[in-house]
Design a protein around this motif. Structure first.
Motif, PDB file in Angstrom:
ATOM      1  N   ARG A 119       0.629  -1.400  -0.115  1.00  0.00           N
ATOM      2  CA  ARG A 119       0.011  -0.069  -0.041  1.00  0.00           C
ATOM      3  C   ARG A 119       0.835   1.113  -0.027  1.00  0.00           C
ATOM      4  O   ARG A 119       0.518   2.149  -0.677  1.00  0.00           O
ATOM      5  CB  ARG A 119      -1.007   0.078   1.424  1.00  0.00           C
ATOM      6  N   ASP A 120       2.060   1.299   0.665  1.00  0.00           N
ATOM      7  CA  ASP A 120       2.713   2.537   0.841  1.00  0.00           C
ATOM      8  C   ASP A 120       3.464   2.853  -0.535  1.00  0.00           C
ATOM      9  O   ASP A 120       3.501   4.044  -1.020  1.00  0.00           O
ATOM     10  CB  ASP A 120       4.021   2.186   1.768  1.00  0.00           C
ATOM     11  N   ASP A 121       3.904   1.765  -1.243  1.00  0.00           N
ATOM     12  CA  ASP A 121       4.521   1.698  -2.502  1.00  0.00           C
ATOM     13  C   ASP A 121       3.563   2.410  -3.321  1.00  0.00           C
ATOM     14  O   ASP A 121       3.723   3.125  -4.251  1.00  0.00           O
ATOM     15  CB  ASP A 121       5.184   0.537  -2.924  1.00  0.00           C
ATOM     16  N   GLU A 122       2.197   1.815  -3.216  1.00  0.00           N
ATOM     17  CA  GLU A 122       1.139   2.182  -4.328  1.00  0.00           C
ATOM     18  C   GLU A 122       0.581   3.696  -4.036  1.00  0.00           C
ATOM     19  O   GLU A 122       0.609   4.572  -5.072  1.00  0.00           O
ATOM     20  CB  GLU A 122      -0.029   1.440  -4.157  1.00  0.00           C
ATOM     21  N   ASP A 123       0.808   4.074  -2.763  1.00  0.00           N
ATOM     22  CA  ASP A 123       0.460   5.372  -2.446  1.00  0.00           C
ATOM     23  C   ASP A 123       1.535   6.375  -3.153  1.00  0.00           C
ATOM     24  O   ASP A 123       1.380   7.556  -3.849  1.00  0.00           O
ATOM     25  CB  ASP A 123       0.555   5.864  -1.112  1.00  0.00           C
ATOM     26  N   PHE A 124       2.980   6.085  -3.042  1.00  0.00           N
ATOM     27  CA  PHE A 124       3.947   6.965  -3.662  1.00  0.00           C
ATOM     28  C   PHE A 124       3.777   7.015  -5.112  1.00  0.00           C
ATOM     29  O   PHE A 124       4.052   8.061  -5.594  1.00  0.00           O
ATOM     30  CB  PHE A 124       5.152   6.149  -3.283  1.00  0.00           C
ATOM     31  N   VAL A 125       3.543   5.909  -5.823  1.00  0.00           N
ATOM     32  CA  VAL A 125       3.428   5.807  -7.079  1.00  0.00           C
ATOM     33  C   VAL A 125       2.338   6.842  -7.488  1.00  0.00           C
ATOM     34  O   VAL A 125       2.216   7.678  -8.564  1.00  0.00           O
ATOM     35  CB  VAL A 125       3.177   4.644  -7.787  1.00  0.00           C
ATOM     36  N   VAL A 126       0.980   6.703  -6.838  1.00  0.00           N
ATOM     37  CA  VAL A 126      -0.200   7.832  -7.381  1.00  0.00           C
ATOM     38  C   VAL A 126       0.227   9.147  -7.170  1.00  0.00           C
ATOM     39  O   VAL A 126       0.081   9.930  -7.887  1.00  0.00           O
ATOM     40  CB  VAL A 126      -1.413   7.297  -6.542  1.00  0.00           C
ATOM     41  N   GLN A 127       1.058   9.450  -5.842  1.00  0.00           N
ATOM     42  CA  GLN A 127       1.606  10.671  -5.639  1.00  0.00           C
ATOM     43  C   GLN A 127       2.351  11.385  -6.499  1.00  0.00           C
ATOM     44  O   GLN A 127       2.263  12.479  -7.138  1.00  0.00           O
ATOM     45  CB  GLN A 127       1.985  10.913  -4.038  1.00  0.00           C
ATOM     46  N   THR A 128       3.193  10.447  -7.009  1.00  0.00           N
ATOM     47  CA  THR A 128       4.146  10.784  -7.875  1.00  0.00           C
ATOM     48  C   THR A 128       3.514  11.219  -9.398  1.00  0.00           C
ATOM     49  O   THR A 128       3.707  12.086 -10.104  1.00  0.00           O
ATOM     50  CB  THR A 128       5.361   9.551  -8.225  1.00  0.00           C
ATOM     51  N   ALA A 129       2.527  10.309  -9.764  1.00  0.00           N
ATOM     52  CA  ALA A 129       1.874  10.326 -11.148  1.00  0.00           C
ATOM     53  C   ALA A 129       1.066  11.591 -11.238  1.00  0.00           C
ATOM     54  O   ALA A 129       0.753  12.033 -12.174  1.00  0.00           O
ATOM     55  CB  ALA A 129       1.060   9.059 -11.360  1.00  0.00           C
ATOM     56  N   THR A 130       0.509  11.907  -9.942  1.00  0.00           N
ATOM     57  CA  THR A 130      -0.488  13.138  -9.862  1.00  0.00           C
ATOM     58  C   THR A 130       0.126  14.218  -9.527  1.00  0.00           C
ATOM     59  O   THR A 130      -0.581  15.303  -9.850  1.00  0.00           O
ATOM     60  CB  THR A 130      -1.704  12.698  -8.911  1.00  0.00           C
ATOM     61  N   THR A 131       1.458  14.302  -9.062  1.00  0.00           N
ATOM     62  CA  THR A 131       2.103  15.707  -8.934  1.00  0.00           C
ATOM     63  C   THR A 131       2.656  16.370 -10.280  1.00  0.00           C
ATOM     64  O   THR A 131       3.249  15.513 -11.247  1.00  0.00           O
ATOM     65  CB  THR A 131       3.357  15.275  -8.118  1.00  0.00           C
ATOM     66  N   ARG A 132       2.190  17.726 -10.360  1.00  0.00           N
ATOM     67  CA  ARG A 132       2.778  18.343 -11.694  1.00  0.00           C
ATOM     68  C   ARG A 132       4.373  18.512 -11.648  1.00  0.00           C
ATOM     69  O   ARG A 132       4.988  18.862 -10.717  1.00  0.00           O
ATOM     70  CB  ARG A 132       2.099  19.556 -11.499  1.00  0.00           C
ATOM     71  N   PRO A 133       5.029  18.156 -12.839  1.00  0.00           N
ATOM     72  CA  PRO A 133       6.377  18.300 -12.888  1.00  0.00           C
ATOM     73  C   PRO A 133       6.683  19.483 -12.629  1.00  0.00           C
ATOM     74  O   PRO A 133       6.172  20.585 -13.366  1.00  0.00           O
ATOM     75  CB  PRO A 133       6.563  17.651 -14.340  1.00  0.00           C
ATOM     76  N   THR A 134       8.066  19.843 -12.361  1.00  0.00           N
ATOM     77  CA  THR A 134       8.732  21.054 -12.062  1.00  0.00           C
ATOM     78  C   THR A 134       9.392  21.272 -13.308  1.00  0.00           C
ATOM     79  O   THR A 134      10.012  20.425 -14.050  1.00  0.00           O
ATOM     80  CB  THR A 134       9.585  21.088 -10.826  1.00  0.00           C
TER      81      THR A 134
END
Length: 105
Positions: free
Chosen positions: A90-105
């Motif tokens: 679950r922690d890895d999945e949350d990290f992937v979702v957060q990374t995928a939904t974060t706007r790139p800088t």
């Protein structure tokens, strides 16, 4: 020679429930076929005849009948296996979702 596999005596409620499933036909195909197997066995049909009727393997018909004799109508619902184990927790999945939904800088 072993005894032929047959369903135990159906109660009135079980018989009505099985007939209802078969007559309506709008339930899942698995429940419909299993109900057909049980009704055919209660009617005196042998396992090879039932297998041809529902186009299933004879061992499958025997398994359904044995399961009905053990647990009753609960055998109509399929027990699907869990499938392949998860590779991400679950922690890895949350990290992937957060990374995928974060706007790139």
């Amino acid at each position: 020679m072993a005894q032929p596999v047959r369903v135990r005596g159906l109660t009135e409620r079980e018989g009505q429930k099985l007939q209802h499933i078969v007559r309506r036909g709008s339930t899942s195909s698995v429940r419909f076929r299993r109900a057909m197997m049980l009704l055919a066995s209660a009617g005196g049909s042998t396992v090879p005849v039932i297998a041809r009727l529902v186009q299933a393997d004879e061992d499958t018909v025997r398994d359904v009948i044995h399961r009905f004799n053990e647990i009753g109508l609960a055998c109509l619902s399929p027990r699907w296996a869990g499938g392949r184990p998860r590779l991400l927790d679950r922690d890895d999945e949350d990290f992937v979702v957060q990374t995928a939904t974060t706007r790139p800088t």
